[in-house]
Design a protein around this motif. Structure first.
Motif, PDB file in Angstrom:
ATOM      1  N   ALA A  89       0.833  -1.205   0.000  1.00 59.46           N
ATOM      2  CA  ALA A  89       0.000   0.000   0.000  1.00 59.46           C
ATOM      3  C   ALA A  89       0.871   1.261   0.000  1.00 59.46           C
ATOM      4  N   ASP A  90       1.961   1.234   0.758  1.00 59.91           N
ATOM      5  CA  ASP A  90       2.901   2.364   0.747  1.00 59.91           C
ATOM      6  C   ASP A  90       3.431   2.602  -0.668  1.00 59.91           C
ATOM      7  N   ALA A  91       3.810   1.519  -1.333  1.00 59.51           N
ATOM      8  CA  ALA A  91       4.339   1.639  -2.698  1.00 59.51           C
ATOM      9  C   ALA A  91       3.263   2.165  -3.643  1.00 59.51           C
ATOM     10  N   LEU A  92       2.027   1.731  -3.452  1.00 54.91           N
ATOM     11  CA  LEU A  92       0.928   2.204  -4.289  1.00 54.91           C
ATOM     12  C   LEU A  92       0.676   3.696  -4.079  1.00 54.91           C
ATOM     13  N   VAL A  93       0.654   4.130  -2.830  1.00 56.10           N
ATOM     14  CA  VAL A  93       0.451   5.550  -2.535  1.00 56.10           C
ATOM     15  C   VAL A  93       1.608   6.381  -3.089  1.00 56.10           C
ATOM     16  N   ALA A  94       2.833   5.878  -2.960  1.00 54.98           N
ATOM     17  CA  ALA A  94       3.985   6.611  -3.488  1.00 54.98           C
ATOM     18  C   ALA A  94       3.917   6.712  -5.010  1.00 54.98           C
ATOM     19  N   TYR A  95       3.503   5.639  -5.650  1.00 47.32           N
ATOM     20  CA  TYR A  95       3.435   5.619  -7.112  1.00 47.32           C
ATOM     21  C   TYR A  95       2.218   6.397  -7.631  1.00 47.32           C
ATOM     22  N   CYS A  96       1.073   6.235  -6.983  1.00 48.33           N
ATOM     23  CA  CYS A  96      -0.183   6.854  -7.437  1.00 48.33           C
ATOM     24  C   CYS A  96      -0.801   7.684  -6.312  1.00 48.33           C
ATOM     25  N   PRO A  97      -0.235   8.831  -6.015  1.00 45.93           N
ATOM     26  CA  PRO A  97      -0.735   9.612  -4.886  1.00 45.93           C
ATOM     27  C   PRO A  97      -2.144  10.185  -5.085  1.00 45.93           C
ATOM     28  N   ASP A  98      -2.669  10.130  -6.290  1.00 42.74           N
ATOM     29  CA  ASP A  98      -4.026  10.625  -6.533  1.00 42.74           C
ATOM     30  C   ASP A  98      -5.081   9.528  -6.513  1.00 42.74           C
ATOM     31  N   TYR A  99      -4.669   8.300  -6.293  1.00 45.41           N
ATOM     32  CA  TYR A  99      -5.580   7.145  -6.314  1.00 45.41           C
ATOM     33  C   TYR A  99      -6.046   6.839  -4.895  1.00 45.41           C
ATOM     34  N   ALA A 100      -7.323   7.022  -4.642  1.00 49.75           N
ATOM     35  CA  ALA A 100      -7.894   6.920  -3.298  1.00 49.75           C
ATOM     36  C   ALA A 100      -7.736   5.539  -2.665  1.00 49.75           C
ATOM     37  N   GLU A 101      -7.829   4.500  -3.450  1.00 52.44           N
ATOM     38  CA  GLU A 101      -7.855   3.159  -2.858  1.00 52.44           C
ATOM     39  C   GLU A 101      -6.540   2.771  -2.198  1.00 52.44           C
ATOM     40  N   GLY A 102      -5.433   3.340  -2.635  1.00 59.19           N
ATOM     41  CA  GLY A 102      -4.165   3.067  -1.958  1.00 59.19           C
ATOM     42  C   GLY A 102      -4.216   3.517  -0.509  1.00 59.19           C
ATOM     43  N   TYR A 103      -4.745   4.706  -0.294  1.00 61.48           N
ATOM     44  CA  TYR A 103      -4.888   5.230   1.070  1.00 61.48           C
ATOM     45  C   TYR A 103      -5.903   4.411   1.863  1.00 61.48           C
ATOM     46  N   ASN A 104      -7.003   4.044   1.213  1.00 66.98           N
ATOM     47  CA  ASN A 104      -8.038   3.279   1.899  1.00 66.98           C
ATOM     48  C   ASN A 104      -7.503   1.924   2.366  1.00 66.98           C
ATOM     49  N   GLN A 105      -6.741   1.253   1.516  1.00 70.77           N
ATOM     50  CA  GLN A 105      -6.195  -0.053   1.894  1.00 70.77           C
ATOM     51  C   GLN A 105      -5.163   0.079   3.013  1.00 70.77           C
ATOM     52  N   ARG A 106      -4.334   1.104   2.953  1.00 65.06           N
ATOM     53  CA  ARG A 106      -3.352   1.294   4.030  1.00 65.06           C
ATOM     54  C   ARG A 106      -4.072   1.598   5.339  1.00 65.06           C
ATOM     55  N   ALA A 107      -5.144   2.378   5.271  1.00 60.70           N
ATOM     56  CA  ALA A 107      -5.936   2.659   6.468  1.00 60.70           C
ATOM     57  C   ALA A 107      -6.551   1.380   7.017  1.00 60.70           C
ATOM     58  N   PHE A 108      -7.038   0.532   6.135  1.00 67.61           N
ATOM     59  CA  PHE A 108      -7.665  -0.724   6.565  1.00 67.61           C
ATOM     60  C   PHE A 108      -6.650  -1.593   7.314  1.00 67.61           C
ATOM     61  N   VAL A 109      -5.440  -1.656   6.798  1.00 68.08           N
ATOM     62  CA  VAL A 109      -4.385  -2.425   7.472  1.00 68.08           C
ATOM     63  C   VAL A 109      -4.150  -1.866   8.878  1.00 68.08           C
ATOM     64  N   ASN A 110      -4.032  -0.555   8.982  1.00 69.66           N
ATOM     65  CA  ASN A 110      -3.807   0.044  10.299  1.00 69.66           C
ATOM     66  C   ASN A 110      -5.004  -0.162  11.222  1.00 69.66           C
ATOM     67  N   PHE A 111      -6.206  -0.097  10.679  1.00 72.95           N
ATOM     68  CA  PHE A 111      -7.395  -0.354  11.487  1.00 72.95           C
ATOM     69  C   PHE A 111      -7.358  -1.782  12.044  1.00 72.95           C
ATOM     70  N   LEU A 112      -7.054  -2.737  11.190  1.00 73.49           N
ATOM     71  CA  LEU A 112      -7.006  -4.137  11.634  1.00 73.49           C
ATOM     72  C   LEU A 112      -5.932  -4.364  12.690  1.00 73.49           C
ATOM     73  N   ARG A 113      -4.870  -3.599  12.644  1.00 74.68           N
ATOM     74  CA  ARG A 113      -3.817  -3.677  13.663  1.00 74.68           C
ATOM     75  C   ARG A 113      -4.215  -2.979  14.957  1.00 74.68           C
ATOM     76  N   GLY A 114      -5.314  -2.241  14.921  1.00 70.34           N
ATOM     77  CA  GLY A 114      -5.713  -1.457  16.083  1.00 70.34           C
ATOM     78  C   GLY A 114      -4.996  -0.125  16.165  1.00 70.34           C
ATOM     79  N   GLU A 115      -4.365   0.283  15.076  1.00 69.50           N
ATOM     80  CA  GLU A 115      -3.642   1.553  15.022  1.00 69.50           C
ATOM     81  C   GLU A 115      -4.563   2.608  14.389  1.00 69.50           C
TER      82      GLU A 115
END
Length: 183
Positions: A89-115
């Motif tokens: 997800a970090d690589a996706l956000v770095a490569y495509c900073p205008d693509y919303a789903e990269g941020y959404n997926q990284r957020a989901f990972v952090n949510f699942l971790r309780g972060e």
């Protein structure tokens, strides 16, 4: 000096002179139609199919490279490999900073971790780029609940329910409102 950009790219693990990510696909017309269909769905089962169609739009990455990174992030998340999912997800956000789903997926990972505090800025970034991303909206509402920011969560959840009244998270709104009444 003339080889400095190439050397820096090698040092930082990025390909030299890599092509930039293209703009995310514009699915606004299709999304509007799906939102209208969800609002008029006869039941939860029909609405679930419509939600799946929405997911297909959100998960349509700008190009093959972005799609591979998104698919990797989602696959790693599904098996609980959160470190690898975050890396993709970090690589996706770095490569495509205008693509919303990269941020959404990284957020989901952090949510699942309780972060939750780490998830919230990514959800905000996703919604800045895709204001009608209903899944990011519900993710933001759930994250705000986890951060004990229930009034804000209720506002976000109501906005998501305006777009799709059949969301499974609609039951959470009743719980939040009941808790707010007792305060």
């Amino acid at each position: 000096m003339k080889h400095l950009p190439f050397c820096m790219a090698i040092m930082f693990g990025a390909p030299a002179f890599a092509d930039p990510c293209p703009a995310p696909p514009d699915h606004s017309t299709e999304l509007s139609a799906l939102i209208e269909a969800a609002q008029n769905a006869p039941d939860q089962s029909a609405a679930r199919e419509i939600s799946n169609d929405m997911w297909a739009l959100w998960a349509d990455a700008p190009d093959d490279r972005a799609q591979a990174l998104l698919d990797e992030a989602m696959a790693r998340r599904e098996v609980g490999d959160y470190a690898a999912a975050e890396k993709a997800a970090d690589a996706l956000v770095a490569y495509c900073p205008d693509y919303a789903e990269g941020y959404n997926q990284r957020a989901f990972v952090n949510f699942l971790r309780g972060e939750y505090a780490a998830a919230l800025p990514d959800l905000e970034s996703a919604l800045e780029r895709a204001p009608r991303h209903i899944a990011a909206m519900t993710g933001q509402a759930l994250t705000l609940v986890a951060l004990d920011r229930k009034a804000e969560a209720a506002l976000v959840l109501r906005a998501a329910l305006d777009l799709n009244p059949w969301l499974s998270e609609r039951a959470l709104l009743k719980v939040i409102e009941k808790e707010e009444e007792t305060l």
